[in-house]
Design a protein around this motif. Sequence first.
Motif, mmCIF file in Angstrom:
data_model
loop_
_atom_site.group_PDB
_atom_site.id
_atom_site.type_symbol
_atom_site.label_atom_id
_atom_site.label_comp_id
_atom_site.label_asym_id
_atom_site.label_seq_id
_atom_site.Cartn_x
_atom_site.Cartn_y
_atom_site.Cartn_z
ATOM 1 N N GLY A 75 0.831 -1.212 0.000
ATOM 2 C CA GLY A 75 0.000 0.000 0.000
ATOM 3 C C GLY A 75 0.857 1.249 0.000
ATOM 4 N N LYS A 76 1.963 1.212 0.786
ATOM 5 C CA LYS A 76 2.858 2.378 0.843
ATOM 6 C C LYS A 76 3.537 2.578 -0.513
ATOM 7 N N ILE A 77 3.903 1.454 -1.145
ATOM 8 C CA ILE A 77 4.528 1.556 -2.476
ATOM 9 C C ILE A 77 3.542 2.219 -3.444
ATOM 10 N N ARG A 78 2.258 1.822 -3.368
ATOM 11 C CA ARG A 78 1.248 2.404 -4.263
ATOM 12 C C ARG A 78 1.097 3.914 -4.006
ATOM 13 N N THR A 79 1.020 4.312 -2.715
ATOM 14 C CA THR A 79 0.873 5.738 -2.390
ATOM 15 C C THR A 79 2.042 6.555 -2.938
ATOM 16 N N GLU A 80 3.252 6.041 -2.729
ATOM 17 C CA GLU A 80 4.442 6.775 -3.190
ATOM 18 C C GLU A 80 4.485 6.829 -4.717
ATOM 19 N N ALA A 81 4.048 5.736 -5.363
ATOM 20 C CA ALA A 81 4.028 5.708 -6.833
ATOM 21 C C ALA A 81 3.012 6.717 -7.360
ATOM 22 N N GLN A 82 1.864 6.841 -6.648
ATOM 23 C CA GLN A 82 0.851 7.827 -7.059
ATOM 24 C C GLN A 82 1.415 9.243 -6.941
ATOM 25 N N ARG A 83 2.165 9.484 -5.854
ATOM 26 C CA ARG A 83 2.779 10.805 -5.653
ATOM 27 C C ARG A 83 3.741 11.123 -6.806
ATOM 28 N N LEU A 84 4.515 10.098 -7.184
ATOM 29 C CA LEU A 84 5.492 10.249 -8.261
ATOM 30 C C LEU A 84 4.785 10.595 -9.577
ATOM 31 N N LEU A 85 3.686 9.890 -9.834
ATOM 32 C CA LEU A 85 2.916 10.107 -11.058
ATOM 33 C C LEU A 85 2.353 11.528 -11.084
ATOM 34 N N ALA A 86 1.778 11.972 -9.935
ATOM 35 C CA ALA A 86 1.201 13.327 -9.853
ATOM 36 C C ALA A 86 2.294 14.366 -10.099
ATOM 37 N N LEU A 87 3.477 14.101 -9.536
ATOM 38 C CA LEU A 87 4.593 15.022 -9.667
ATOM 39 C C LEU A 87 5.033 15.135 -11.129
ATOM 40 N N ILE A 88 5.171 13.981 -11.778
ATOM 41 C CA ILE A 88 5.616 13.970 -13.178
ATOM 42 C C ILE A 88 4.580 14.689 -14.053
ATOM 43 N N GLU A 89 3.291 14.447 -13.790
ATOM 44 C CA GLU A 89 2.245 15.119 -14.571
ATOM 45 C C GLU A 89 2.315 16.635 -14.389
ATOM 46 N N ASP A 90 2.512 17.077 -13.124
ATOM 47 C CA ASP A 90 2.591 18.517 -12.862
ATOM 48 C C ASP A 90 3.826 19.141 -13.503
ATOM 49 N N ILE A 91 4.951 18.416 -13.486
ATOM 50 C CA ILE A 91 6.176 18.942 -14.107
ATOM 51 C C ILE A 91 5.950 19.105 -15.616
ATOM 52 N N ILE A 92 5.265 18.134 -16.217
ATOM 53 C CA ILE A 92 4.980 18.224 -17.654
ATOM 54 C C ILE A 92 4.062 19.421 -17.940
ATOM 55 N N HIS A 93 3.022 19.602 -17.102
ATOM 56 C CA HIS A 93 2.121 20.751 -17.283
ATOM 57 C C HIS A 93 2.903 22.053 -17.223
ATOM 58 N N LEU A 94 3.758 22.168 -16.187
ATOM 59 C CA LEU A 94 4.509 23.409 -16.003
ATOM 60 C C LEU A 94 5.456 23.676 -17.162
ATOM 61 N N SER A 95 6.132 22.624 -17.655
ATOM 62 C CA SER A 95 7.094 22.877 -18.728
ATOM 63 C C SER A 95 6.357 23.251 -20.010
ATOM 64 N N ARG A 96 5.155 22.687 -20.219
ATOM 65 C CA ARG A 96 4.347 23.108 -21.378
ATOM 66 C C ARG A 96 3.988 24.582 -21.265
ATOM 67 N N LEU A 97 3.593 25.001 -20.054
ATOM 68 C CA LEU A 97 3.212 26.402 -19.854
ATOM 69 C C LEU A 97 4.422 27.314 -20.026
ATOM 70 N N ASP A 98 5.600 26.841 -19.579
ATOM 71 C CA ASP A 98 6.831 27.615 -19.722
ATOM 72 C C ASP A 98 7.159 27.858 -21.182
ATOM 73 N N GLU A 99 6.846 26.872 -22.014
ATOM 74 C CA GLU A 99 7.125 27.018 -23.448
ATOM 75 C C GLU A 99 6.084 27.911 -24.110
#
Length: 255
Positions: A75-99
Motif C-alpha cells: 500500500g505504501k509503495i502504491r501511495t508513493e508511486a501515485q505521488r510520483l505520477l502526480a509530480l511527473i504530470e505537474d512537471i509536464i504541465h509546467l514545462s508546457r506552460l513555460d514554453e
Amino acid sequence: IYELTASSVEENSAWHAAVLLIVDITERERAEQQRQEFTANVSHELKTPLTSIMGYAEIIAGGIAKPEDVAPFAGKIRTEAQRLLALIEDIIHLSRLDEGGETVAFEPVEMSALCDTVRDRLQSKAAGKGIALRIEGEPAAVSGQRRTLEQMIFNLTDNAINYNKPQGSVTLTTGTESGRPFVQVSDTGIGIAPADQQRVFERFYRVDKSHSKMTGGTGLGLSIVKHGAALHHAEVELKSALGEGTCITLRFSKE
Ligand code: ADP
C-alpha cells in the motif's frame, strides 16, 4: 543602472546599449539560476518517493517482511508511486506552460460549466472530509485553453479542500465585474500568513511540508495557476486571513 539611463541616454546612445545589455545579462542569469534551482528541487522531489518505494520493495523481495506486513508495505509503495505520477504530470504541465503553451489554440470556454466539471471530479473527496462544495454566480465566458483553465480551477479547489477545517466549506463563484470575467475559489480553511502569500506561488514552496505531504500535494499546484494565468493575461488576487480562510480570484481581461 537607472541613474545611468536617466542621465546619459540622450547624450550617448552607446551607454543606452550597455545598460540594456547589463539588464539583459542580469535577467538571463536570474533565469539560469531559477532553472538550476528547479532542476535541483525536481531531483530531490523525485528521489524521495523513489527511495521509499525501493526500501519497501527490497524488504518484500528479500523475504524479510512479516507476512502481515506485506499488504501495508505494498500500500505504501502504491501511495508513493501515485505521488510520483502526480509530480511527473505537474512537471509536464509546467514545462508546457513555460514554453508558452501556444501549441493548443484558444477557444470560447464557459467558466461556470468548467466549475461544474471540477465539482464533479472533487465532490466525493470533499464529502469524505465533511466539506460542502458549492457553486454560485453567473456564467462567465473566457477565451482560453480549456484543459489549462480546468487544471487551474481544479488546483485551487483541491487546495481549498486540502487546507480546510472539518465541516468547512468551499465556494466557487463565477461572474463578470466591470466587463471582466472572473472565477473565485474561497474556503473557510487554515488561511495563509501575510509573509507566505507571495511565496506560495513559487515552485515547491509549501507553508507546512508535512501537511502538504499528507494531502498528496506536489508543491506545484499554485505555480501552474500562476503560469496558466499569465498565459491567459489574467490577474491572480489572493486574500487570506490565518485561521479564517483563503479567497483566490482569477480576473480575465474584457472580451
Ligand atoms: P501543494 O501541492 O503543496 O498544495 P501548491 O502550490 O498548490 O502546493 O500550494 C503551495 C502551498 O500553499 C501549500 O503547500 C499550502 O501550504 C499553501 N496553500 C495553498 N492553498 C491554500 C489554501 N487554500 N489555504 C491555505 N494554504 C494554502
